[in-house]
Design a protein around this motif. Structure first.
Motif, PDB file in Angstrom:
ATOM      1  N   LEU A 187      12.039  29.521 -23.718  1.00 22.49           N
ATOM      2  CA  LEU A 187      12.353  30.779 -23.047  1.00 22.49           C
ATOM      3  C   LEU A 187      13.859  30.854 -22.847  1.00 22.49           C
ATOM      4  O   LEU A 187      14.433  30.025 -22.137  1.00 22.49           O
ATOM      5  CB  LEU A 187      11.634  30.846 -21.699  1.00 22.49           C
ATOM      6  N   ALA A 188      14.497  31.825 -23.488  1.00 21.21           N
ATOM      7  CA  ALA A 188      15.943  32.030 -23.326  1.00 21.21           C
ATOM      8  C   ALA A 188      16.729  30.746 -23.542  1.00 21.21           C
ATOM      9  O   ALA A 188      17.628  30.403 -22.777  1.00 21.21           O
ATOM     10  CB  ALA A 188      16.245  32.624 -21.961  1.00 21.21           C
ATOM     11  N   GLY A 189      16.380  30.021 -24.599  1.00 16.35           N
ATOM     12  CA  GLY A 189      17.156  28.855 -24.984  1.00 16.35           C
ATOM     13  C   GLY A 189      16.790  27.554 -24.311  1.00 16.35           C
ATOM     14  O   GLY A 189      17.452  26.527 -24.544  1.00 16.35           O
ATOM     15  N   ALA A 190      15.770  27.547 -23.485  1.00 13.88           N
ATOM     16  CA  ALA A 190      15.352  26.313 -22.805  1.00 13.88           C
ATOM     17  C   ALA A 190      13.868  26.439 -22.488  1.00 13.88           C
ATOM     18  O   ALA A 190      13.263  27.494 -22.693  1.00 13.88           O
ATOM     19  CB  ALA A 190      16.163  26.090 -21.530  1.00 13.88           C
ATOM     20  N   SER A 191      13.263  25.369 -22.010  1.00 13.92           N
ATOM     21  CA  SER A 191      11.845  25.445 -21.640  1.00 13.92           C
ATOM     22  C   SER A 191      11.687  26.163 -20.307  1.00 13.92           C
ATOM     23  O   SER A 191      12.622  26.244 -19.496  1.00 13.92           O
ATOM     24  CB  SER A 191      11.253  24.040 -21.545  1.00 13.92           C
TER      25      SER A 191
END
Length: 230
Positions: A33-37
């Motif tokens: 999500l948006a570049g990260a978990s």
């Protein structure tokens, strides 16, 4: 139970679920999500709350993925999760006590999948509850008309006055919450329910509409947009 401020506050993050309703091809807390978990966003927000002594993440006993999905996390992780949320939280409370927490310390239980939480909302909850005899939770007054459904049809409109939608964190004394969960059983869906079953009334501290919990597939797209526009 003392009502003065204890020396420490802890956060407890139940992270043992499988996220079946989210259809994320695995535990929703590990979805990107948006570049990260999802869980890494949650833990990053908690890390900015300076009054927290530590954060404990409670994992499924068979979890082998957490560290790879939250590489920046420097708190505690314990693989002692149970079959239900209530069991997971209860096991996490026992773990906190084993790691040196006291019964009259505060614990803030926060959903791993409520990844849009902001540090200032958590600080507001702490400010309101820190000297209260019971504790409380972030919540929102119910704004929409509420319907009672039977077989896919609306059968009745329910009264919405005085109705609030519970969020997290939920903040209670470690010992009191441990005892309340033991008495309430495994079917309570949040910590405040267990406290209420003891005849106590948690404070309702206004949260934010943005503090949503990722539950269904469409929630990921909404959370992505909100995170990227901050």
């Amino acid at each position: 139970m003392p009502t003065s401020s204890p020396s420490r506050l802890f956060a407890l993050v139940p992270c043992a679920g499988v996220g079946e309703r989210a259809a994320a091809n695995g535990p929703k807390q590990y979805a990107a999500l948006a570049g990260a978990s999802v869980v890494s966003h949650t833990l990053a927000a908690l890390a900015q709350v300076t009054r927290l002594a530590n954060v404990l993440v409670v994992l499924n006993p068979t979890d082998t993925a957490f560290e790879s999905h939250a590489p920046a996390f420097t708190g505690w992780a314990a693989r002692v999760g149970g079959e239900t949320r209530a069991q997971t939280v209860a096991n996490g409370l026992a773990e906190l006590l084993a790691r040196g927490a006291h019964a009259d310390d505060w614990v803030l239980v926060h959903d791993a999948a409520r990844c849009l939480v902001r540090p200032e909302w958590i600080d507001r909850l702490i400010d309101v509850c820190l000297h209260d005899a019971v504790g409380g939770l972030l919540a929102l007054p119910l704004a929409d008309t509420l319907k009672h459904e039977v077989q896919g049809r609306s059968e009745a409109t329910l009264e919405r006055r005085h109705k609030w939608q519970a969020q997290t964190p939920q903040m209670f004394r470690v010992g009191r919450l441990r005892d309340a969960l033991a008495q309430a059983g495994d079917q309570v869906t949040d910590e405040a329910s267990a406290i209420e079953a003891q005849g106590r009334s948690p404070l309702l501290v206004r949260g934010a509409l943005e503090n949503l919990k990722i539950t269904y597939p469409d929630d990921f797209a909404l959370a992505e947009r909100l995170l990227r526009t901050r």
